[in-house]
Design an enzyme around this catalytic site. Structure first.
Site: not given
Length: 258
Positions: A44, A55
């Site tokens: 990724e 995140d």
């Protein structure tokens, strides 16, 4: 079967993650290639965004540094072009809706196609707003990886129905980042998903250690992000050997489960 499905069909796959342009674009390209050579089955590539809601601090800090250096989506595509000179490992983007919308959905997917980027993950695009994008994804032969969380509940069949490539199971509540303990609930969700689809299922968020890599035996793959970004943060000039050792160790854990 797509290239992503083929890459994950051995049931003990490892998916790595890198923030495009971190610590700089030259080293970022090198470290992505290093991950592939170390045995990552799929990688990724995160596109830095100012408000990465999924995140944790490690990836957020990397995003912030990349953005302060003036990174653009065009720079990310240039990085992928460099990576593609050295490896054909399957690649997917992890990004957010805003950068893709600003670049233009069709232009973005066309560029993905030309650079052999197999799929995209956009954790902030609600299922109810995906129809236009999904149609274009299919038109350009790309995969739209869907996220399933511990709270997906009754929405699970609809999420799975929209997925292609693989299904990303979020192993714990909250944001990305290392955790000392991971819930076994994700294993139960993997079992439910496998009753609904033949797509590979990968588990991520918080996986950092050998034992955690062994924990999710029912999954076809594990996803490791923050731990790899932290290695690059700690060794920005010479991360290769550290990334290689870490990935080989985690791959060993996956083989030990199957």
């Amino acid at each position: 079967m797509t290239r992503i499905s083929q890459a994950l069909e051995n049931k003990n796959a490892f998916i790595g993650f890198a923030v495009a342009g971190y610590p700089d674009f030259e080293k970022s390209a090198k470290y992505i290639v290093d991950m592939a050579e170390a045995g990552a089955d799929l990688i990724e590539i995160g596109i830095a965004f100012s408000d990465p809601s999924a995140d944790g601090p490690t990836i957020m800090n990397a995003d912030q540094e990349v953005l302060e250096n003036g990174s653009t989506t065009a720079d990310v595509f240039n990085l992928v072009a460099e990576v593609r000179k050295h490896t054909d490992v399957p690649l997917v983007f992890l990004t957010y809706t805003n950068p893709v919308f600003k670049y233009g959905y069709e232009k973005f997917l066309s560029k993905m196609q030309s650079l052999d980027i197999q799929g995209v993950i956009m954790p902030d695009m609600p299922m109810e707003e995906q129809d236009e994008f999904l149609e274009l994804v299919h038109q350009y032969g790309r995969d739209f990886i869907q996220l399933v969380t511990l709270q997906s509940g009754n929405r699970l069949p609809k999420i799975v129905e929209r997925a292609s490539g693989f299904i990303y199971v979020v192993s714990s509540l909250g944001i990305t980042g290392s955790r000392s303990k991971l819930s076994n609930e994700a294993d139960e969700i993997v079992t439910k998903i496998k009753r609904l689809t033949d797509l590979p299922v990968a588990v991520g968020f918080g996986i950092t250690t050998y034992d955690q890599a062994k924990q999710f035996e029912s999954a076809d793959a594990i996803i490791v992000g923050s731990a790899l970004v932290k290695i690059i943060e700690d060794h920005p000039e010479d991360a290769t050997s550290y990334l290689t050792d870490f990935i080989k160790n985690m791959k060993g854990a996956r083989h030990a489960t199957n």
